[in-house]
Design an enzyme around this catalytic site. Structure first.
Site, PDB file in Angstrom:
ATOM      1  N   HIS A   1      -5.851  -7.499  13.267  1.00  0.00           N
ATOM      2  CA  HIS A   1      -4.689  -6.598  13.237  1.00  0.00           C
ATOM      3  C   HIS A   1      -4.332  -6.226  14.674  1.00  0.00           C
ATOM      4  O   HIS A   1      -5.225  -5.955  15.487  1.00  0.00           O
ATOM      5  CB  HIS A   1      -5.040  -5.359  12.412  1.00  0.00           C
ATOM      6  CG  HIS A   1      -3.845  -4.535  12.020  1.00  0.00           C
ATOM      7  ND1 HIS A   1      -2.746  -5.067  11.369  1.00  0.00           N
ATOM      8  CD2 HIS A   1      -3.577  -3.216  12.175  1.00  0.00           C
ATOM      9  CE1 HIS A   1      -1.857  -4.094  11.145  1.00  0.00           C
ATOM     10  NE2 HIS A   1      -2.337  -2.973  11.628  1.00  0.00           N
TER      11      HIS A   1
ATOM     12  N   ARG B   1       1.882 -10.799   7.249  1.00  0.00           N
ATOM     13  CA  ARG B   1       1.372  -9.682   6.454  1.00  0.00           C
ATOM     14  C   ARG B   1       2.252  -8.448   6.670  1.00  0.00           C
ATOM     15  O   ARG B   1       1.760  -7.397   7.099  1.00  0.00           O
ATOM     16  CB  ARG B   1      -0.062  -9.422   6.936  1.00  0.00           C
ATOM     17  CG  ARG B   1      -1.029  -8.871   5.933  1.00  0.00           C
ATOM     18  CD  ARG B   1      -2.425  -8.825   6.535  1.00  0.00           C
ATOM     19  NE  ARG B   1      -2.502  -8.021   7.734  1.00  0.00           N
ATOM     20  CZ  ARG B   1      -3.103  -8.380   8.881  1.00  0.00           C
ATOM     21  NH1 ARG B   1      -3.714  -9.537   8.992  1.00  0.00           N
ATOM     22  NH2 ARG B   1      -3.097  -7.582   9.930  1.00  0.00           N
TER      23      ARG B   1
ATOM     24  N   CYS C   1      13.245  25.021   3.781  1.00  0.00           N
ATOM     25  CA  CYS C   1      12.312  25.744   2.912  1.00  0.00           C
ATOM     26  C   CYS C   1      11.523  24.742   2.066  1.00  0.00           C
ATOM     27  O   CYS C   1      11.705  23.541   2.178  1.00  0.00           O
ATOM     28  CB  CYS C   1      13.063  26.694   1.985  1.00  0.00           C
ATOM     29  SG  CYS C   1      14.176  27.827   2.830  1.00  0.00           S
TER      30      CYS C   1
ATOM     31  N   ARG D   1     -10.393  -0.149  14.920  1.00  0.00           N
ATOM     32  CA  ARG D   1     -10.479   0.791  13.797  1.00  0.00           C
ATOM     33  C   ARG D   1     -11.207   0.176  12.608  1.00  0.00           C
ATOM     34  O   ARG D   1     -11.547   0.886  11.666  1.00  0.00           O
ATOM     35  CB  ARG D   1      -9.094   1.308  13.387  1.00  0.00           C
ATOM     36  CG  ARG D   1      -8.233   0.267  12.694  1.00  0.00           C
ATOM     37  CD  ARG D   1      -6.969   0.840  12.082  1.00  0.00           C
ATOM     38  NE  ARG D   1      -6.335  -0.196  11.269  1.00  0.00           N
ATOM     39  CZ  ARG D   1      -5.148  -0.107  10.718  1.00  0.00           C
ATOM     40  NH1 ARG D   1      -4.420   0.984  10.887  1.00  0.00           N
ATOM     41  NH2 ARG D   1      -4.655  -1.078   9.988  1.00  0.00           N
TER      42      ARG D   1
ATOM     43  N   TYR E   1      14.661  31.601   6.056  1.00  0.00           N
ATOM     44  CA  TYR E   1      13.519  32.388   6.543  1.00  0.00           C
ATOM     45  C   TYR E   1      13.587  32.590   8.057  1.00  0.00           C
ATOM     46  O   TYR E   1      13.804  31.649   8.814  1.00  0.00           O
ATOM     47  CB  TYR E   1      12.212  31.674   6.230  1.00  0.00           C
ATOM     48  CG  TYR E   1      11.863  31.662   4.768  1.00  0.00           C
ATOM     49  CD1 TYR E   1      11.632  32.850   4.074  1.00  0.00           C
ATOM     50  CD2 TYR E   1      11.756  30.456   4.089  1.00  0.00           C
ATOM     51  CE1 TYR E   1      11.313  32.821   2.724  1.00  0.00           C
ATOM     52  CE2 TYR E   1      11.434  30.427   2.736  1.00  0.00           C
ATOM     53  CZ  TYR E   1      11.212  31.616   2.059  1.00  0.00           C
ATOM     54  OH  TYR E   1      10.894  31.594   0.727  1.00  0.00           O
TER      55      TYR E   1
ATOM     56  N   ASP F   1      11.758  24.207  -1.185  1.00  0.00           N
ATOM     57  CA  ASP F   1      12.551  23.571  -2.242  1.00  0.00           C
ATOM     58  C   ASP F   1      13.993  23.271  -1.853  1.00  0.00           C
ATOM     59  O   ASP F   1      14.645  22.463  -2.492  1.00  0.00           O
ATOM     60  CB  ASP F   1      12.592  24.485  -3.473  1.00  0.00           C
ATOM     61  CG  ASP F   1      11.208  24.979  -3.834  1.00  0.00           C
ATOM     62  OD1 ASP F   1      10.349  24.122  -4.083  1.00  0.00           O
ATOM     63  OD2 ASP F   1      10.984  26.194  -3.805  1.00  0.00           O
TER      64      ASP F   1
ATOM     65  N   LYS G   1       0.847  -1.205   0.000  1.00  0.00           N
ATOM     66  CA  LYS G   1       0.000   0.000   0.000  1.00  0.00           C
ATOM     67  C   LYS G   1       0.877   1.247   0.000  1.00  0.00           C
ATOM     68  O   LYS G   1       2.082   1.167   0.256  1.00  0.00           O
ATOM     69  CB  LYS G   1      -0.909  -0.018   1.229  1.00  0.00           C
ATOM     70  CG  LYS G   1      -0.161   0.025   2.568  1.00  0.00           C
ATOM     71  CD  LYS G   1      -1.075  -0.232   3.753  1.00  0.00           C
ATOM     72  CE  LYS G   1      -0.296  -0.209   5.061  1.00  0.00           C
ATOM     73  NZ  LYS G   1      -1.153  -0.594   6.205  1.00  0.00           N
TER      74      LYS G   1
HETATM   75  C1  LIG Z   1      -0.311  -1.554   6.906  1.00  0.00           C
HETATM   76  C2  LIG Z   1      -0.831  -2.828   7.402  1.00  0.00           C
HETATM   77  C3  LIG Z   1       0.031  -3.931   7.568  1.00  0.00           C
HETATM   78  C4  LIG Z   1       1.525  -3.834   7.433  1.00  0.00           C
HETATM   79  O1  LIG Z   1       2.059  -3.193   8.583  1.00  0.00           O
HETATM   80  P1  LIG Z   1       3.633  -3.040   8.821  1.00  0.00           P
HETATM   81  O2  LIG Z   1       3.750  -2.511  10.185  1.00  0.00           O
HETATM   82  O3  LIG Z   1       4.118  -2.071   7.786  1.00  0.00           O
HETATM   83  O4  LIG Z   1       4.240  -4.369   8.627  1.00  0.00           O
HETATM   84  C5  LIG Z   1      -0.543  -5.143   7.886  1.00  0.00           C
HETATM   85  N1  LIG Z   1      -1.888  -5.264   8.076  1.00  0.00           N
HETATM   86  C6  LIG Z   1      -2.726  -4.213   7.967  1.00  0.00           C
HETATM   87  C7  LIG Z   1      -4.181  -4.410   8.206  1.00  0.00           C
HETATM   88  C8  LIG Z   1      -2.226  -2.963   7.645  1.00  0.00           C
HETATM   89  O5  LIG Z   1      -3.065  -1.916   7.567  1.00  0.00           O
END
Ligand SMILES: *Cc1c(COP(=O)(O)O)cnc(C)c1O
Length: 359
Positions: A158, A209, A298, A129, A251, A300, A35
């Site tokens: 998760h 994952r 800044c 979440r 700045y 750039d 992602k």
């Molecule tokens: C982003 C995400 C991961 C990966 O997490 P890392 O900490 O980058 O390994 C795994 N599962 C879900 C649901 C996520 O949103």
């Protein structure tokens, strides 16, 4: 690449080796999380590199899934968060694997699917979440099983605190999750992000994952396997000057030279995703030496202090993240200086920063 003002070099070989090391360490299937443009490393090239290592890819949104499929990926693509009914056509057309976290979406999907569709069910075991609350999950799973065209391929949760030293809430979440896993033979059960992949073997189930660790960055102190950082961020010097005692820089003139000082402008700023929070505190590498950022970053450009005897000229390479000679600036160091985490630094590297891929 010198033609470009600022660019990252992505070592795809390192990403492949990291993925292989994670697979060998866990002995489980790998759901490679790509992602947010593969955490700033380039989703298409990263997926192509991992196509023989990953068993499945995961992205956050349907849009990312479509882009990944269009880049030529044939493996399953899991959308980690819930989708809207309006996105069902794209899910079907591009053979994406949706995550199910509520009944309305599931029943709608079942109604319109022209064929059997693999889904993963997200169980909320305490992250709070997304997903179906663990207390309601057994009934929910039974209800989903009545939907003829949906095939529960995976069940996942998760973890909220796998990167912390205290793993007690990880155990709470894993217990809640495990209590639902009777009669799930043949389904892909998964829970482990990078932190849990590296620190909590009980969380590995059938597949891991990870995201961050694929790119060679550790999310926490546990380092059971060697990972190689894959990203180097470079720019070059655009101006060299000498200022007198008492003169200011950038700045607001927040930096004041304590004596005659040689300074250099480096061509990166917050408009490239280089954090403004590094004003006065960040460091970069020039000629293999650390140079501190002085004054405000800044949009750039930024300004650094040079040592008196440094032999530096316009066009010289500047490393913002990565190695130069013996010296190294890590993503974690940059994140710490900016008061944030490595994930944010990587994903904020902006579209003005060109990417070069090597192996
Ligand atoms: C982003 C995400 C991961 C990966 O997490 P890392 O900490 O980058 O390994 C795994 N599962 C879900 C649901 C996520 O949103």
């Amino acid at each position: 690449m010198h033609y470009f003002r600022t660019y990252t070099e992505i070592n795809l070989g390192a990403i492949r080796r990291n993925a292989e090391a994670i697979k060998a360490y866990t002995g489980k299937q790998l759901i490679a999380v790509v992602k947010a443009d593969a955490y700033g490393h380039g989703m298409g090239p990263v997926a192509e590199t991992l196509h023989t290592v990953a068993d499945m890819f995961a992205v956050a949104t349907v849009g990312e899934g479509v882009e990944l499929r269009q880049s030529g990926v044939q493996k399953p693509i899991l959308i980690l968060f819930s989708s809207l009914p309006e996105q069902i056509a794209q899910i079907l057309e591009h053979r994406l694997t949706p995550t199910i976290g509520n009944w309305e979406f599931a029943s709608r999907l079942n109604e319109v699917a022209p064929r059997t569709l693999n889904i993963h069910v997200n169980i909320n075991t305490g992250m709070n979440r997304s997903g179906v609350r663990w207390t309601e999950a057994a009934a929910f799973l039974n209800r989903i099983k009545t939907l003829q065209r949906l095939e529960i391929e995976g069940i996942f949760t998760h973890l909220a605190t796998a990167d912390e030293a205290d793993k007690s809430f990880v155990s709470v979440q894993l217990e809640r999750f495990s209590s639902l896993l009777a009669n799930t033979d043949g389904k892909i059960v998964h829970a482990a992000n990078s932190a849990a992949t590296l620190a909590v073997p009980e969380s590995h189930f059938d597949a891991v994952r990870p995201g961050l660790s694929l790119y060679g960055i550790y999310p926490a102190s546990e380092k059971p396997i060697a990972l190689e950082p894959a990203l180097t961020w470079k720019t070059w010097i655009g101006w060299v000057g000498s200022i007198s005692e008492g003169e200011g820089v950038s700045y607001g003139l927040t930096y004041k030279a304590a004596r005659q000082t040689r300074v250099a402008m480096v061509q990166v700023g917050y408009g490239d995703g280089y954090p403004r929070a590094l004003s006065g505190v960040g460091e970069v590498l020039i000629s293999g030496m650390r140079c501190r950022i002085i004054g405000r970053v800044c949009m750039d450009v930024s300004v650094v202090e040079l040592s008196d005897n440094a032999n530096v000229s316009v066009g010289d390479e500047v490393v913002l993240i990565g190695k130069q000679g013996e010296a190294e600036i890590t993503v974690d160091e940059v994140a710490h200086g900016a008061g944030t985490i490595s994930y944010e630094i990587l994903t904020q590297i902006g579209p003005r920063v060109k990417r070069a891929f090597n192996y």
